[in-house]
Design a protein around this motif. Structure first.
Motif, PDB file in Angstrom:
ATOM      1  N   LYS A 251      -8.450   8.574   3.000  1.00 39.41           N
ATOM      2  CA  LYS A 251      -7.213   9.266   2.656  1.00 39.41           C
ATOM      3  C   LYS A 251      -6.257   9.254   3.827  1.00 39.41           C
ATOM      4  CE  LYS A 251      -9.049  11.994  -1.025  1.00 39.41           C
ATOM      5  NZ  LYS A 251      -9.815  13.194  -1.360  1.00 39.41           N
TER       6      LYS A 251
ATOM      7  N   GLY B 154       0.196   9.136  -6.600  1.00 35.29           N
ATOM      8  CA  GLY B 154      -1.185   9.014  -6.129  1.00 35.29           C
ATOM      9  C   GLY B 154      -1.345   8.169  -4.879  1.00 35.29           C
ATOM     10  N   ILE B 155      -0.238   7.848  -4.205  1.00 34.74           N
ATOM     11  CA  ILE B 155      -0.354   7.081  -2.962  1.00 34.74           C
ATOM     12  C   ILE B 155      -0.816   8.017  -1.846  1.00 34.74           C
ATOM     13  CG2 ILE B 155       0.928   5.734  -1.264  1.00 34.74           C
ATOM     14  CD1 ILE B 155       2.803   4.957  -3.618  1.00 34.74           C
ATOM     15  N   TYR B 156      -0.250   9.217  -1.814  1.00 33.49           N
ATOM     16  CA  TYR B 156      -0.694  10.240  -0.870  1.00 33.49           C
ATOM     17  C   TYR B 156      -1.509  11.288  -1.621  1.00 33.49           C
ATOM     18  CZ  TYR B 156       2.980   8.632   2.357  1.00 33.49           C
ATOM     19  OH  TYR B 156       3.782   7.904   3.191  1.00 33.49           O
ATOM     20  N   THR B 157      -2.340  12.003  -0.875  1.00 35.56           N
ATOM     21  CA  THR B 157      -3.016  13.155  -1.460  1.00 35.56           C
ATOM     22  C   THR B 157      -2.420  14.408  -0.821  1.00 35.56           C
ATOM     23  OG1 THR B 157      -4.727  12.648   0.154  1.00 35.56           O
ATOM     24  CG2 THR B 157      -5.238  12.207  -2.145  1.00 35.56           C
TER      25      THR B 157
ATOM     26  N   VAL C 276      -3.928   5.739   4.745  1.00 32.11           N
ATOM     27  CA  VAL C 276      -2.638   5.470   4.100  1.00 32.11           C
ATOM     28  C   VAL C 276      -1.480   6.031   4.915  1.00 32.11           C
ATOM     29  CG1 VAL C 276      -1.379   5.657   1.947  1.00 32.11           C
ATOM     30  CG2 VAL C 276      -3.857   5.735   1.935  1.00 32.11           C
ATOM     31  N   GLU C 277      -1.731   7.157   5.568  1.00 26.75           N
ATOM     32  CA  GLU C 277      -0.646   7.807   6.308  1.00 26.75           C
ATOM     33  C   GLU C 277      -0.580   7.366   7.759  1.00 26.75           C
ATOM     34  OE1 GLU C 277      -1.770  11.819   5.584  1.00 26.75           O
ATOM     35  OE2 GLU C 277      -1.677  11.484   3.440  1.00 26.75           O
TER      36      GLU C 277
ATOM     37  N   ILE D 209       0.825  -1.210   0.000  1.00 28.87           N
ATOM     38  CA  ILE D 209       0.000   0.000   0.000  1.00 28.87           C
ATOM     39  C   ILE D 209       0.858   1.258   0.000  1.00 28.87           C
ATOM     40  CG2 ILE D 209      -1.657   1.306   1.398  1.00 28.87           C
ATOM     41  CD1 ILE D 209      -2.769  -1.459   2.275  1.00 28.87           C
ATOM     42  N   SER D 210       2.025   1.190   0.674  1.00 27.00           N
ATOM     43  CA  SER D 210       2.856   2.383   0.765  1.00 27.00           C
ATOM     44  C   SER D 210       3.752   2.569  -0.452  1.00 27.00           C
ATOM     45  CB  SER D 210       3.714   2.319   2.024  1.00 27.00           C
ATOM     46  OG  SER D 210       4.603   1.232   1.917  1.00 27.00           O
ATOM     47  N   LYS D 211       3.761   1.579  -1.349  1.00 24.34           N
ATOM     48  CA  LYS D 211       4.685   1.668  -2.476  1.00 24.34           C
ATOM     49  C   LYS D 211       4.001   1.805  -3.820  1.00 24.34           C
ATOM     50  CE  LYS D 211       8.562   0.639  -0.146  1.00 24.34           C
ATOM     51  NZ  LYS D 211       8.451  -0.491   0.773  1.00 24.34           N
ATOM     52  N   VAL D 212       2.765   1.402  -3.895  1.00 32.37           N
ATOM     53  CA  VAL D 212       2.055   1.383  -5.176  1.00 32.37           C
ATOM     54  C   VAL D 212       0.680   2.008  -4.965  1.00 32.37           C
ATOM     55  CG1 VAL D 212       1.354  -0.100  -7.081  1.00 32.37           C
ATOM     56  CG2 VAL D 212       3.153  -0.858  -5.557  1.00 32.37           C
ATOM     57  N   PRO D 213       0.223   2.821  -5.922  1.00 30.02           N
ATOM     58  CA  PRO D 213      -1.149   3.317  -5.762  1.00 30.02           C
ATOM     59  C   PRO D 213      -2.139   2.187  -5.974  1.00 30.02           C
ATOM     60  CG  PRO D 213      -0.208   4.069  -7.850  1.00 30.02           C
ATOM     61  CD  PRO D 213       0.888   3.365  -7.109  1.00 30.02           C
ATOM     62  N   ILE D 214      -2.696   1.705  -4.902  1.00 31.57           N
ATOM     63  CA  ILE D 214      -3.599   0.548  -4.979  1.00 31.57           C
ATOM     64  C   ILE D 214      -4.728   0.802  -3.988  1.00 31.57           C
ATOM     65  CG2 ILE D 214      -2.361  -0.803  -3.209  1.00 31.57           C
ATOM     66  CD1 ILE D 214      -2.688  -3.243  -5.027  1.00 31.57           C
TER      67      ILE D 214
END
Lengths: 265, 254
Positions: A259, B78-81, A262-263, A102-107
């Motif tokens: 959103k 696009g992983i972060y916004t 992810v962070e 998840i942290s490496k690829v936009p998925i």
């Protein structure tokens, strides 16, 4: 208006734009689960089937429970419950567990609980012949209501996916859910008509089943497999309403927490 | 024609200090009427970054550790916004933040090609079209049918690189991945990147290596202390970078 609100969210939530990715992830899971041994599927199904025989022995032979065709009853109940609880237990760690990706690829995050649910659904479908085989051997009345099986599987799928998604996101915030989850699933198992019939519950406790989001699905499936009859409209509609509520809760969660997740991990 | 437009982008990471991270703590504190949210702190990663990247450009992004390069890359892919500002990307991006993302040790190299391509966002057709070239470039021969757990790290890198560069992605983001593999393979990778560049693919390379930027990039963006401090000619950019590396360090805030 309603449709316009649901449609774009639904496409996203069910990863409809990512079929190739979903296919590849599900086939990865199945290969890993079953390829290591020829008897892979056998081992996966062995535990719930053994469990079913234990319950059969305890309740039918020792306690002499008054449920017709109890072995078929318990077999269908346990196999369905195994799908549900296994999906939820795996779903809990699905988001955190795939953090490397998840942290490496936009998925999209929801793909992990989704793929997990689909993988377990394949196992459930492969175990369906066991239930139907037992129903034939023990000569339970088989009726036209069997056409409702896909409908109930679909509701259980929605339920399992939505709840495992919610659990997966919640686990990002509360890491001690792992301990809680085992207890919750245990309590849930006994408050769901899996090993007993709904009618055996004293009337003053029926509300437990009524409020149980998956209880109606199990009652419906039991009716189909044991009596060959049609589940009552009340049960069918309650099962549907609960599935919609769970789905809606999951979609709302996705909308407001996504959103940030992810962070946060 | 610009394909990536980054406009006034800032990125803050919010985190709670002393924030309860277990449900038990939340419940117990609530019962004792002591529940607190903790203090929210902001960690600034990027501040007011703007640039455009045109189709076919080969851009190097440089900066010290912690300057915000990887955050920028994750924002573009696009992983972060972004916290404020906007990022527009017109074409499909293949982010090579990690080679072989999602490789599963128990699956064969061949099966992992499909898995990795799907994870990078490609479909069946694109994967099948690129398959012969991937097999050829990775130089794995019959090893491709072995589980990747038996591969050496060099073989894994070759396969990962082959997949990421042979799929027809118009924009390729590369984050320090060329630092692995033997010299021969590194040369081969650089040759491949040059070939992609000559095909007017857009390439963004994040690196600490001044030579790589000088030799290959058309343009260099230098990030320091979470801000863009230089954007322009590659060799000038390298000089700016080298000057900044020797002094001070990045602060945690903007």
């Amino acid at each position: 208006m309603e449709l316009a609100f649901f449609k774009p969210l639904g496409i996203d939530f069910f990863c409809l734009g990512k079929k190739f990715l979903v296919f590849n992830l599900v086939s990865r899971n199945l290969k890993i689960k079953y390829r290591r041994s020829i008897l892979g599927l056998f081992w996966t199904l062995l535990a719930p089937i053994a469990m079913a025989f234990v319950y059969y022995f305890v309740f039918q032979v020792i306690l002499n429970i008054q449920v017709p065709h109890y072995l078929v009853f318990i077999l269908s109940g346990i196999l369905l419950w195994t799908f549900f609880s296994q999906t939820l237990m795996e779903g809990l760690e699905s988001v955190v567990g795939n953090w490397g990706l998840i942290s490496k690829v936009p998925i999209p995050l929801q793909i992990f609980p989704y793929v997990g649910t689909l993988t377990n659904l394949v196992t459930l479908l492969l175990s369906l012949p066991i239930i139907i085989g037992a129903a034939i051997i023990f000569k339970t009345p088989i009726g036209a209501s069997m056409v409702l099986i896909p409908f109930y599987f679909f509701l259980l799928f929605i339920m399992a996916y939505s709840l495992s998604f919610i659990a997966g996101v919640a686990f990002v915030y509360f890491r001690d859910l792992r301990h809680l989850m085992g207890i919750v699933m245990q309590l849930w198992f006994y408050s769901t008509p899996v090993i007993y019939d709904e009618n055996m519950i004293p009337p003053q406790y029926r509300w437990v089943i009524f409020l149980n989001p998956v209880g109606h699905i199990f009652t419906g499936m039991h009716t189909i497999f044991i009596n060959g009859g049609w589940p009552s409209l009340k049960h069918a509609s309650m099962a549907t309403i609960w599935a919609i509520v769970a789905l809606y809760a999951a979609i709302l969660m996705k909308k407001y927490f996504f959103k940030e997740v992810v962070e946060r991990i | 024609m610009s394909v990536i437009r980054v406009k006034n982008v800032s990125k803050n990471f919010k985190y709670w200090s002393d924030h309860p991270s277990s449900l038990k703590t939340v419940l117990v504190d609530t019962l004792r009427l002591k529940f607190q949210f903790g203090k929210m702190e902001k960690l600034c990663a990027l501040q007011d970054i703007s640039f455009e990247i045109n189709q076919g450009e080969f851009v190097g992004i440089m900066g010290r550790n912690g300057a915000g390069k990887s955050t920028l890359l994750k924002l573009i892919s696009g992983i972060y916004t972004p916290s404020t500002g906007s990022i527009e990307v017109d074409q499909h991006i293949a982010p090579l933040i990690e080679l072989g993302a999602g490789f599963h040790a128990d699956l064969s190299g061949y099966e992992n090609i499909f898995l990795n391509a799907a994870i990078l966002g490609f479909g069946r057709k694109a994967t099948l079209a690129a398959l012969p070239e991937i097999l050829d470039f990775s130089e794995l021969g019959d090893m491709i049918y072995m589980p990747v757990k038996n591969y050496s790290s060099g073989m894994l890198v070759r396969l990962g690189f082959a997949i990421a560069t042979h799929l027809e992605a118009p924009i390729i983001l590369i984050d320090e991945v060329l630092a692995v593999g033997d010299a021969g393979f590194q040369q081969k990778c650089l040759k491949k990147i040059h070939e992609l560049h000559s095909k007017r693919r857009t390439i963004i390379l994040i690196t600490h290596s001044p030579n790589a930027v000088k030799e290959h990039c058309d343009r260099c963006i230098v990030i320091d202390n979470h801000r863009k401090i230089f954007d322009g000619n590659a060799s000038d950019g390298v000089n700016v970078y080298l000057r900044h590396v020797s002094v001070g360090s990045n602060s945690g805030t903007c």
